[in-house]
Motif scaffolding. Structure first.
Motif, mmCIF file in Angstrom:
data_model
loop_
_atom_site.group_PDB
_atom_site.id
_atom_site.type_symbol
_atom_site.label_atom_id
_atom_site.label_comp_id
_atom_site.label_asym_id
_atom_site.label_seq_id
_atom_site.Cartn_x
_atom_site.Cartn_y
_atom_site.Cartn_z
ATOM 1 N N SER A 206 30.708 34.452 31.795
ATOM 2 C CA SER A 206 31.238 34.655 33.141
ATOM 3 C C SER A 206 32.587 33.961 33.264
ATOM 4 C CB SER A 206 30.257 34.098 34.184
ATOM 5 O OG SER A 206 30.834 34.124 35.465
ATOM 6 N N LYS A 207 33.665 34.723 33.100
ATOM 7 C CA LYS A 207 35.009 34.170 33.240
ATOM 8 C C LYS A 207 35.656 34.813 34.458
ATOM 9 C CE LYS A 207 35.716 32.773 28.463
ATOM 10 N NZ LYS A 207 36.622 32.774 27.290
ATOM 11 N N LEU A 208 35.799 34.022 35.501
ATOM 12 C CA LEU A 208 36.222 34.534 36.802
ATOM 13 C C LEU A 208 37.568 35.231 36.746
ATOM 14 C CD1 LEU A 208 35.657 34.819 39.799
ATOM 15 C CD2 LEU A 208 36.601 32.528 40.148
ATOM 16 N N ASN A 209 38.539 34.661 36.059
ATOM 17 C CA ASN A 209 39.859 35.286 36.016
ATOM 18 C C ASN A 209 39.833 36.636 35.311
ATOM 19 O OD1 ASN A 209 41.876 33.781 37.418
ATOM 20 N ND2 ASN A 209 41.634 32.137 35.935
ATOM 21 N N GLU A 210 38.998 36.771 34.291
ATOM 22 C CA GLU A 210 38.887 38.058 33.622
ATOM 23 C C GLU A 210 38.265 39.093 34.555
ATOM 24 O OE1 GLU A 210 36.885 37.698 29.904
ATOM 25 O OE2 GLU A 210 38.404 36.341 29.043
ATOM 26 N N ILE A 211 37.276 38.671 35.340
ATOM 27 C CA ILE A 211 36.649 39.567 36.312
ATOM 28 C C ILE A 211 37.674 40.021 37.350
ATOM 29 C CG2 ILE A 211 34.997 39.649 38.227
ATOM 30 C CD1 ILE A 211 33.122 37.927 36.508
ATOM 31 N N LEU A 212 38.468 39.069 37.868
ATOM 32 C CA LEU A 212 39.484 39.411 38.855
ATOM 33 C C LEU A 212 40.528 40.364 38.280
ATOM 34 C CD1 LEU A 212 40.026 35.938 40.589
ATOM 35 C CD2 LEU A 212 39.067 37.989 41.641
ATOM 36 N N GLU A 213 40.939 40.124 37.047
ATOM 37 C CA GLU A 213 41.923 41.001 36.408
ATOM 38 C C GLU A 213 41.385 42.420 36.253
ATOM 39 O OE1 GLU A 213 43.257 39.379 32.737
ATOM 40 O OE2 GLU A 213 44.256 37.660 33.642
ATOM 41 N N ILE A 214 40.102 42.534 35.856
ATOM 42 C CA ILE A 214 39.497 43.860 35.692
ATOM 43 C C ILE A 214 39.482 44.605 37.031
ATOM 44 C CG2 ILE A 214 37.334 45.065 35.208
ATOM 45 C CD1 ILE A 214 36.723 42.854 33.149
ATOM 46 N N SER A 250 46.842 29.020 37.508
ATOM 47 C CA SER A 250 48.046 29.760 37.118
ATOM 48 C C SER A 250 47.683 31.162 36.625
ATOM 49 C CB SER A 250 48.821 28.993 36.042
ATOM 50 O OG SER A 250 48.077 28.924 34.832
ATOM 51 N N LEU A 251 46.516 31.296 35.967
ATOM 52 C CA LEU A 251 46.074 32.619 35.527
ATOM 53 C C LEU A 251 45.756 33.505 36.725
ATOM 54 C CD1 LEU A 251 43.705 31.750 32.511
ATOM 55 C CD2 LEU A 251 46.077 32.561 32.425
ATOM 56 N N THR A 252 45.115 32.921 37.740
ATOM 57 C CA THR A 252 44.816 33.673 38.965
ATOM 58 C C THR A 252 46.101 34.128 39.640
ATOM 59 O OG1 THR A 252 42.798 32.360 39.297
ATOM 60 C CG2 THR A 252 43.641 33.581 41.197
ATOM 61 N N LYS A 253 47.030 33.206 39.765
ATOM 62 C CA LYS A 253 48.318 33.522 40.384
ATOM 63 C C LYS A 253 49.011 34.652 39.632
ATOM 64 C CE LYS A 253 52.727 31.260 41.546
ATOM 65 N NZ LYS A 253 53.436 29.942 41.543
ATOM 66 N N GLY A 254 49.007 34.575 38.308
ATOM 67 C CA GLY A 254 49.655 35.602 37.498
ATOM 68 C C GLY A 254 49.012 36.966 37.666
ATOM 69 N N TYR A 483 41.502 25.449 43.834
ATOM 70 C CA TYR A 483 42.470 25.915 42.841
ATOM 71 C C TYR A 483 42.514 27.440 42.812
ATOM 72 C CZ TYR A 483 42.641 21.124 41.097
ATOM 73 O OH TYR A 483 42.816 19.767 40.989
ATOM 74 N N LEU A 484 41.356 28.051 42.921
ATOM 75 C CA LEU A 484 41.284 29.510 42.936
ATOM 76 C C LEU A 484 42.067 30.086 44.109
ATOM 77 C CD1 LEU A 484 40.057 32.270 42.098
ATOM 78 C CD2 LEU A 484 38.030 31.647 43.441
ATOM 79 N N VAL A 485 41.800 29.573 45.315
ATOM 80 C CA VAL A 485 42.472 30.092 46.510
ATOM 81 C C VAL A 485 43.955 29.744 46.489
ATOM 82 C CG1 VAL A 485 42.528 30.021 49.032
ATOM 83 C CG2 VAL A 485 40.327 30.020 47.837
#
Length: 511
Positions: A206-214, A250-254, A483-485
């Motif tokens: 479960s990697k949240l940033n990967e889920i958001l990117e998808i 930073s990954l979320t922001k990107g 950090y996420l928000v």
């Protein structure tokens, strides 16, 4: 002689009769004009709030026209239906007579809204990694909220019975797994950690940033995407927690910045609460058994601005079971000027007078007199269309005022708390809140500039954890949430650096 005397009398009587009948006609004609005058007043009052006619306000006009259709033939077409074009022309006519006669923003049912609804696709993504199992074990608030949301979505976006083409339900972990749903009402009842359709894909990762990117990558301009997840960052073991969280941020922001290159979109974050019966995995991937404990989870709603605006009006998010808070993010919030007026008596300390005594709305005061060194006054303001929680609107820390001013209180309009003389004014407006401001003669007299800051709400930080190894003592917190928000918020700020407030108003204060 009698004839000479009689004829003039008959002539005078005839003239009097004509004048009398003419007067009656004028009287009835003036009565016929009353509904149009009342409709003009309603339009004028609505325009005071941000020079805009919303869908709700237009519906109020339509209801009034239907009630007085016989007296408003100019707005009724040959089929005895309201002529929407003529109603829009009337609104423009009223707007042009106002002092600030800039063209208003007018909601129109003819702006392809029906086609837009028909073409809008809503895709729901349910994270089904192992960390989410506790929310679907038994009957939970998570399942109740998800069920309610799906039913509302089906009603709004699937106009035809048994047609689920506009509503897609998916599970997501390392990739998307579409779920074939025939009956939304029964879907949630099938959710169990050990059964299909929930048990699908690689649920150990479960990697949240990967889920958001998808999800961001799959969201098209005619689509709204909804993610439900515990929104917990997964960190590699042995790394500095704060540094790792900054990296994830930073990954979320990107990811959000990359999506903004395609089209502008808004994001709503909902904090929800539900019973959790299962294993909780902390930042070191150690597990703790939680038995029916209350835990937060989140809905993320992402889509083009106009689609999200419609979604907010049509879907009742705040009544979902377990709803706690929300945060609306956008890079195109229009800094509309809300309706406001200074009240003459309510919560008044000291004295002041209107600068322009003929003005309907009091936006400038003078002849200031302090009482024991203090000046205090209240402002009636319309905060109805600000896309934030009520708690944010009534928190004085959400506002910015010049040095020397303080906000004493922010309350919803309550007749019992408004002086009678002021309430006569307030009830004819769209004002929803009363803000009371104070200053003293210790400070230089200056104009009041009141601004509602566009910043991350306090509940996000209050819900944040940076060490979840003792989860049972912080059950209401989410590891890495701040950090996420922040990552998403910084992405929007990067796109539009000037978008720092929801609105700002100015009240002139003269000696």
């Amino acid at each position: 002689m009698k004839k000479n005397i009689t004829k003039p009398k008959q002539k005078r009587l005839s003239i009097f009769s004509v004048l009398f009948l003419f007067g009656i006609l004028l009287f009835f004609n003036s009565c016929d004009d009353e509904p149009i005058d009342e409709l003009n007043k309603k339009i004028n009052i609505a325009l005071r709030s941000g020079n805009e006619i919303t869908e709700n306000e237009r519906n109020e006009f339509i209801e009034y026209i239907n009630e007085n259709s016989l007296d408003l033939p100019q707005i009724i077409d040959s089929n005895n239906e309201i002529n929407q074009e003529e109603l829009t022309n009337l609104i423009l006519s009223v707007a042009n007579k106002r002092r600030n006669n800039t063209e208003p923003k007018i909601f129109s049912p003819n702006n392809n809204s029906e086609n837009e609804d028909k073409n809008t696709i809503v895709s729901v993504f349910i994270e089904n990694s192992g960390s989410m199992d506790g929310y679907v074990q038994g009957t939970t608030e998570f399942e109740a909220a998800l069920s309610d949301l799906l039913v509302q979505l089906q009603y709004k976006y699937n106009k035809e019975k048994n047609n689920n083409q506009n509503l897609n339900i998916n599970f997501i972990n390392t990739k998307i797994y579409p779920s074939k749903v025939d009956e939304v009402n029964n879907f949630v009842e099938t959710l169990e950690p050990s059964k299909a359709p929930y048990k699908v894909g690689n649920r150990s990762v479960s990697k949240l940033n990967e889920i958001l990117e998808i999800i961001l990558d799959s969201t098209k301009q005619n689509e709204i995407s909804i993610l439900t997840s515990d929104c917990i960052y997964s960190l590699d073991k042995g790394k500095d927690t704060e540094g790792a969280l900054e990296f994830q941020k930073s990954l979320t922001k990107g990811a959000f910045l990359e999506k903004s290159k395609e089209f502008d979109f808004s994001t709503i974050v909902l904090k929800m609460n539900s019973k959790f019966d299962g294993y909780y995995y902390d930042k070191d991937n150690n597990k703790t058994r939680l038995s029916k404990k209350e835990r937060p989870y989140y809905f993320w709603i992402i889509g083009k601005h106009n689609l999200i605006e419609t979604f907010q009006k049509e879907i009742n998010l705040k009544q979902l079971k377990g709803f706690e808070n929300s945060y609306y993010l956008s890079n195109s919030q229009e800094n509309n000027q809300p309706f406001f007026t200074v009240l003459k008596e309510t919560n008044k300390i000291g004295n002041y007078k209107p600068t322009d005594r003929k003005a309907k709305d009091l936006k400038s005061i003078n002849e200031i007199e302090y009482e024991n060194g203090n000046l205090q006054f209240s402002i009636a303001i319309d905060l109805n269309n600000i896309p934030v929680d009520k708690t944010y609107l009534t928190n004085s820390e959400s506002y910015i005022v010049p040095d020397g001013f303080i906000i004493k209180s922010i309350e919803e309009v309550d007749r019992n708390k408004i002086e009678d003389r002021d309430f006569v004014t307030v009830e004819k407006t769209t004002a929803t809140h009363i803000i009371t401001i104070a200053t003293s003669n210790k400070f230089t007299l200056q104009d009041l500039k009141l601004e509602l800051s566009n910043k991350i709400p306090a509940w996000v930080e209050e819900s944040n954890s940076i060490d979840d190894r003792d989860v049972e003592n912080e059950l209401d917190k989410t590891f890495g949430l701040l950090y996420l928000v922040q990552g998403v918020s910084e992405a929007y700020t990067t796109q539009n650096p000037n978008n720092k407030s929801y609105f700002n108003i100015n009240i002139e204060i003269k000696k």
